[in-house]
Design an enzyme around this catalytic site. Structure first.
Site, PDB file in Angstrom:
ATOM      1  N   ASP A 101       1.111  -1.499   0.119  1.00 61.06           N
ATOM      2  CA  ASP A 101      -0.053   0.409  -0.128  1.00 61.06           C
ATOM      3  C   ASP A 101       0.535   1.416  -0.295  1.00 61.06           C
ATOM      4  OD1 ASP A 101      -2.537   1.839   0.301  1.00 61.06           O
ATOM      5  OD2 ASP A 101      -3.304   0.434   1.238  1.00 61.06           O
ATOM      6  N   HIS A 163      -3.825   6.252   3.566  1.00 62.24           N
ATOM      7  CA  HIS A 163      -4.274   4.690   3.236  1.00 62.24           C
ATOM      8  C   HIS A 163      -3.816   4.384   3.805  1.00 62.24           C
ATOM      9  CE1 HIS A 163      -5.793   1.588  -0.147  1.00 62.24           C
ATOM     10  NE2 HIS A 163      -7.203   2.285  -0.046  1.00 62.24           N
ATOM     11  N   SER A 480     -11.160  -1.436  -0.415  1.00 60.54           N
ATOM     12  CA  SER A 480      -9.862  -0.925  -0.257  1.00 60.54           C
ATOM     13  C   SER A 480      -9.888  -1.437   1.423  1.00 60.54           C
ATOM     14  CB  SER A 480      -9.329   0.454   0.139  1.00 60.54           C
ATOM     15  OG  SER A 480      -8.454   0.563  -1.422  1.00 60.54           O
TER      16      SER A 480
END
Length: 667
Positions: A101, A163, A480
């Site tokens: 990520d 994220h 996600s």
């Protein structure tokens, strides 16, 4: 980006000679950028013409162009009936979750603290590059093979986006009590396997996530010794014709061969059909479902009541900036509003997709978005903003046009209950499988809407530059967020059954999933796969479906892949012969899918073998319900009796007849 057969003796000098044979005198020292290790391949700078010549070189079985990819809790685990005090296996602390990520913010308010953790498991072979790890986050690497950075990038595994930290904490973050986002979502934030270790592989930067870096992360994670891989990324383009064109399929295949399951987000390109890009049967594709927590914001208008200190309200289409038309300014896109006319006012905007582009440049006091999108997902905004329905938006528009001094107040958001949950979010990508229609995708669903989890404090919670609010937690939505819920569930199951293969883990999750309501999901299994994960039940599935690398090779050969194309996935000397061409209907998956023309007659037989992982002496009876009378469906034999753990027994599912509707699902 090239690959070559695994059984060849490969050295970096061999790579060099291959590229030199194509480029000749044009070869430069910086042409070769990277050498993969767990699967055979290298990265090189080539023109289109040069790559075509390279494709014809002996030993090269595929050339894959580098592309940009996108990055696709306090309540969610409880909603899954998975409370803090569930039984835990000691092996959980030896389980390593790999997260590919945007990196990690390790100082995150104890989400990634190593208090109480011992040293990393002996099997761990990874490192921390330009980063200080601890006994919780035991590995951290970053990849930028092209070496192109922007000023905002931090050249280390540090997460500047948020994220990666969010996904890592959903999967394996520690228990952190009394967390919230400015008062919203108050509770204990936790990952599904809080005792597990985390290894992060940063591939996402300000400019996006590159294919070559993602494959390099797979390569490193496989060699480092992770147990589960969590990948909440996706291609910008959702169309592909073959598995060998999909870097996620290639990386996940090599991980699967090493016993590592890849949990992959299904993508955020819904609600259209055939929008899911993650189609390989050897990885688990995860759709995003709602939880029963919802956020509301009240909007008060100046008609019919007295509003003191209310803000003037204007319509975006009436206040375009110089050089912009009203058709653009009504959408409130970046720089389209006239700052002098909207400063200190609330602006009514058409559409919702433009919300992320509305910053502070206009000087507006607030934003009202009206759209036809469902009012399900809560977003953090840089300004006081509210999303309302199209009909309510028309009422606001009619009001502001009816008076010379229209005013409004956007109230502080608050929490409520969504009694319809769970259902699949509109943004979640749908099936069917565009490469192999007779394989169901997505595989499973998990919470992916309004999830509170860890965040990088240097990343604006609204994703708008200039938003200076700092938070170590954020509430965001997407497949996600669903993906690491499945990652954690797989890790939880594996902690009780360390020897289970990736396919067995997938089977355990799918066969124990909680069925979802097709009345709330018009796409049924194309939306949610087997249903919503049930972590506690998945530990004891009773029966499992297993498959290994050879089964998938036979499947690919049966799908008319040539030996050359096959090797683009396997990276070894595998061949397709008449003896190993398997049928997709006999691939030992825990789901059944049949693509057929409407009203055509079908006579299809699925072959499956189940393994007993429950009680030694046990009997299972097949029951099929909910199918149309035009079909004759039989399970043969319909009763399986086991006498030992590990015993394997076959059965067939036979479907005969016609289907006169667009989509039929049955149990």
């Amino acid at each position: 980006m090239g690959e070559y057969p695994k059984d060849m003796e490969i050295t970096e000098s061999f790579h060099t000679s291959m590229v030199q044979s194509v480029l000749g005198s044009k070869f430069a020292s910086d042409t070769l950028l990277h050498h993969y290790k767990s699967f055979n391949g290298f990265v090189a700078r080539l023109t289109k013409e040069e790559s075509e010549r390279m494709k014809g070189t002996d030993g090269v079985v595929s050339i894959i162009p580098d592309r940009v990819h996108n990055v696709d809790t306090s309540r969610s685990w409880n909603f899954l009936n998975f409370p803090e005090d569930v039984p835990r296996a000691n092996e959980e602390s030896n389980t390593i979750v790999g997260v590919i990520d945007s990196g990690i913010w390790i100082s995150n308010a104890n989400s990634f603290s190593d208090r109480g953790f011992g040293p990393p498991p002996p099997k761990w072979k990874g490192t921390c590059h330009n980063f200080t790890c601890n006994n919780k986050v035991i590995g951290a690497r970053y990849f930028r093979i092209r070496g192109q950075f922007r000023p905002q990038d931090i050249i280390s595994p540090v997460d500047t986006n948020g994220h990666g930290s969010h996904c890592a904490s959903i999967a394996a973050g520690n228990l952190v009590p009394n967390v919230n986002l400015f008062g919203l979502g108050l509770g204990t934030a936790r990952g599904g396997v809080p005792s597990a270790r985390i290894a992060v592989y940063k591939v996402c930067w300000t400019a996006g996530c590159q294919s070559v870096d993602i494959l390099a992360a797979y390569d490193a994670a496989i060699l480092d010794g992770v147990d589960i891989l969590s990948v909440s990324l996706g291609p910008i383009s959702i169309r592909q014709q073959n598995y060998f064109e999909d870097i996620y399929a290639i990386g996940a295949f090599h991980a699967m061969r090493r016993g590592i399951l890849t949990s992959k987000s299904a993508g955020n390109s819904g609600p259209g059909r055939a929008t899911i890009p993650n189609l390989a049967p050897w990885l688990i594709s995860v759709a995003a479902a709602t939880i029963d927590r919802k956020f509301f914001t009240n909007l008060k208008l100046g008609n019919g009541q007295i509003i003191r200190n209310g803000y003037p309200i204007v319509y975006g289409g009436d206040v375009p900036a110089p050089g912009f038309s009203s058709s653009t300014s009504r959408l409130c896109t970046n720089n389209s509003l006239n700052g002098a006319l909207v400063r200190g006012k609330i602006v009514l905007c058409d559409g919702y997709a433009s919300s992320v582009r509305v910053g502070f440049a206009s000087g507006a006091a607030g934003i009202i978005f009206r759209s036809t999108l469902p009012l399900v997902v809560a977003d953090a905004f840089a300004l006081p903003e509210v999303h309302i329905s199209s009909s309510d938006g028309q009422s606001v528009y009619n009001y502001l046009k009816s008076t010379s001094n229209p005013t409004a107040i956007i109230s502080k958001s608050y929490e409520g209950i969504d009694s319809a949950a769970p259902f699949i979010a509109r943004f979640s990508s749908r099936g069917p499988n565009t490469i192999t229609p007779n394989i169901l995708k997505p595989d499973i669903a998990a919470p992916g809407v309004n999830i509170l989890a860890a965040w990088s404090p240097i990343s604006p919670i609204s994703s708008v530059n200039g938003d200076s609010r700092i938070s170590y937690f954020n509430i965001i939505s997407g497949t996600s967020m669903a993906c690491p819920h499945v990652t954690a569930t797989a890790a939880y199951v594996k902690s009780f059954h360390p020897s289970w293969s990736p396919t067995v883990l997938t089977s355990a999750l799918m066969t124990t999933a909680t069925p979802m309501n097709p009345a709330l999901n018009s796409d049924a299994e194309f939306a949610y796969g087997a249903g919503q994960i049930n972590p506690l039940k998945a530990v004891n599935p009773g029966l499992v479906y297993d498959a290994g690398p050879n089964d998938y090779i036979e499947f690919l050969c049966g799908e008319d892949y040539s030996t050359t194309m096959l090797r683009q996935i396997t990276g070894d000397s595998s061949t397709c012969t008449s003896a190993n061409r398997g049928s997709v209907f006999n691939l030992n998956l825990p789901s059944f899918a049949l693509a057929t023309a409407r009203s055509s007659y079908n006579h299809v037989t699925f072959g499956r073998t189940v393994t007993n992982v429950g009680s030694a002496r046990s009997t299972y009876r097949a029951r099929v319900s909910g199918y149309p009378s035009s079909l004759n469906i039989q399970v043969v034999p319909n009763v399986l009796t086991f006498t030992s753990v590990g015993q394997r027994l076959p059965f067939i599912l036979r479907i005969q007849g016609t289907i006169n509707t667009n989509l039929v699902s049955f149990l």
